[in-house]
Design a protein around this motif. Structure first.
Motif, PDB file in Angstrom:
ATOM      1  N   TYR A 134      36.844  26.940  74.127  1.00  0.00           N
ATOM      2  CA  TYR A 134      38.164  26.313  73.770  1.00  0.00           C
ATOM      3  C   TYR A 134      38.783  27.444  72.596  1.00  0.00           C
ATOM      4  O   TYR A 134      37.880  27.933  71.826  1.00  0.00           O
ATOM      5  CB  TYR A 134      38.325  25.151  73.442  1.00  0.00           C
ATOM      6  CG  TYR A 134      37.458  24.599  72.542  1.00  0.00           C
ATOM      7  CD1 TYR A 134      37.696  24.532  71.228  1.00  0.00           C
ATOM      8  CD2 TYR A 134      36.041  24.115  72.815  1.00  0.00           C
ATOM      9  CE1 TYR A 134      36.793  24.078  70.105  1.00  0.00           C
ATOM     10  CE2 TYR A 134      35.104  23.579  71.813  1.00  0.00           C
ATOM     11  CZ  TYR A 134      35.676  23.553  70.620  1.00  0.00           C
ATOM     12  OH  TYR A 134      34.580  23.117  69.635  1.00  0.00           O
ATOM     13  N   THR A 135      40.012  27.387  72.415  1.00  0.00           N
ATOM     14  CA  THR A 135      40.553  27.838  71.148  1.00  0.00           C
ATOM     15  C   THR A 135      41.971  27.335  70.995  1.00  0.00           C
ATOM     16  O   THR A 135      42.418  26.610  71.611  1.00  0.00           O
ATOM     17  CB  THR A 135      40.816  29.557  71.260  1.00  0.00           C
ATOM     18  OG1 THR A 135      40.961  30.098  70.022  1.00  0.00           O
ATOM     19  CG2 THR A 135      41.890  29.908  72.363  1.00  0.00           C
TER      20      THR A 135
ATOM     21  N   SER B 109      45.678  28.660  68.198  1.00  0.00           N
ATOM     22  CA  SER B 109      46.241  29.570  67.634  1.00  0.00           C
ATOM     23  C   SER B 109      47.408  29.102  66.691  1.00  0.00           C
ATOM     24  O   SER B 109      47.465  28.015  66.609  1.00  0.00           O
ATOM     25  CB  SER B 109      47.253  30.478  68.556  1.00  0.00           C
ATOM     26  OG  SER B 109      46.451  31.117  69.587  1.00  0.00           O
TER      27      SER B 109
ATOM     28  N   SER C  41      43.735  33.244  66.080  1.00  0.00           N
ATOM     29  CA  SER C  41      43.457  32.245  67.009  1.00  0.00           C
ATOM     30  C   SER C  41      41.897  32.015  66.603  1.00  0.00           C
ATOM     31  O   SER C  41      41.171  32.928  66.087  1.00  0.00           O
ATOM     32  CB  SER C  41      43.507  33.197  68.293  1.00  0.00           C
ATOM     33  OG  SER C  41      44.548  33.184  68.868  1.00  0.00           O
ATOM     34  N   GLY C  42      41.279  30.976  67.149  1.00  0.00           N
ATOM     35  CA  GLY C  42      39.987  30.554  66.772  1.00  0.00           C
ATOM     36  C   GLY C  42      39.780  29.112  66.924  1.00  0.00           C
ATOM     37  O   GLY C  42      40.569  28.151  67.279  1.00  0.00           O
ATOM     38  N   ARG C  43      38.514  28.577  66.597  1.00  0.00           N
ATOM     39  CA  ARG C  43      38.368  27.176  66.355  1.00  0.00           C
ATOM     40  C   ARG C  43      39.119  26.616  65.262  1.00  0.00           C
ATOM     41  O   ARG C  43      39.604  27.084  64.270  1.00  0.00           O
ATOM     42  CB  ARG C  43      36.787  27.019  66.262  1.00  0.00           C
ATOM     43  CG  ARG C  43      35.978  27.606  67.256  1.00  0.00           C
ATOM     44  CD  ARG C  43      36.103  26.648  68.572  1.00  0.00           C
ATOM     45  NE  ARG C  43      35.569  27.135  69.737  1.00  0.00           N
ATOM     46  CZ  ARG C  43      34.199  26.817  69.946  1.00  0.00           C
ATOM     47  NH1 ARG C  43      33.531  25.855  69.654  1.00  0.00           N
ATOM     48  NH2 ARG C  43      33.493  27.431  70.978  1.00  0.00           N
TER      49      ARG C  43
ATOM     50  N   ARG D 274      44.875  22.750  71.407  1.00  0.00           N
ATOM     51  CA  ARG D 274      43.726  23.357  72.123  1.00  0.00           C
ATOM     52  C   ARG D 274      44.362  24.046  73.532  1.00  0.00           C
ATOM     53  O   ARG D 274      44.747  23.140  74.394  1.00  0.00           O
ATOM     54  CB  ARG D 274      42.713  22.521  72.160  1.00  0.00           C
ATOM     55  CG  ARG D 274      41.316  23.014  73.073  1.00  0.00           C
ATOM     56  CD  ARG D 274      40.476  22.151  73.204  1.00  0.00           C
ATOM     57  NE  ARG D 274      39.528  21.710  71.853  1.00  0.00           N
ATOM     58  CZ  ARG D 274      38.608  21.041  71.624  1.00  0.00           C
ATOM     59  NH1 ARG D 274      38.003  20.517  72.710  1.00  0.00           N
ATOM     60  NH2 ARG D 274      38.289  20.803  70.498  1.00  0.00           N
TER      61      ARG D 274
END
Length: 178
Positions: free
Chosen positions: A88-89, A91, A131-133, A157
């Motif tokens: 998952y990510t 933005s 973008s990322g956790r 998410r």
């Protein structure tokens, strides 16, 4: 011994009908469950949408919520997965005064170190995308907050499961009936 509360990603495959979001959110509201994040988009199957809902609940609550969601006429299937079972990510975008980009060398280091990218620059502001956790986005937000953030927005998410989901065949069959 009480069940552990953890983060679950609930995926709901649906027909795209007016009012469905209200009915799905009402299921969580009636159970006093706060939705941490919600996104909806086209799924891998034409004419079928997918809701991705993140909640912090027990597994028995997740089971009950998924069963309740599947009782909605437009809900084709619903699943729940733990964070460990998904990729998952999220933005986000930051709007910041352009002067800072040129006058504060630390900002350029923050951008580089966070793997954010500049989307646009003009005389008044620049926009960063990351973008990322969630914890990575929150860290970047704290670092940029020192300099002043004009606007900030974060998506919900988006997630895919690590294991194959048999939903594709079932949804293809549904789609062929349309």
């Amino acid at each position: 011994m009480s069940e552990e509360i953890k983060s679950f990603t609930i995926s709901v495959y649906t027909e795209n009908n007016i009012g469905l979001l209200n009915r799905i959110s009402a299921i969580f509201q009636r159970r006093h469950i706060n939705i941490e994040s919600l996104t909806t988009s086209q799924s891998e199957i034409e004419n079928v949408n997918r809701f991705v809902i993140v909640v912090n609940i027990t597994e028995s609550q997740a089971i009950k919520v998924v069963k309740q969601i599947e009782k909605q006429v437009e809900a084709l299937r619903a699943y729940y997965h733990t964070d460990e079972e998904t990729i998952y990510t999220e933005s986000c975008m930051f709007k910041i005064k352009s002067d800072l980009l040129f006058e504060e060398p630390q900002i350029q280091n923050i951008i580089k170190d966070s793997n954010a990218r500049i989307v646009t620059v003009n005389k008044k502001f620049f926009v960063l995308e990351k973008s990322g956790r969630r914890h990575e986005i929150e860290l970047l937000r704290r670092e940029l907050n020192v300099f002043g953030i004009m606007q900030f927005v974060r998506s919900g998410r988006i997630a895919v499961t690590k294991e194959e989901m048999k939903i594709s065949e079932m949804l293809s069959a549904f789609n062929n009936q349309l």
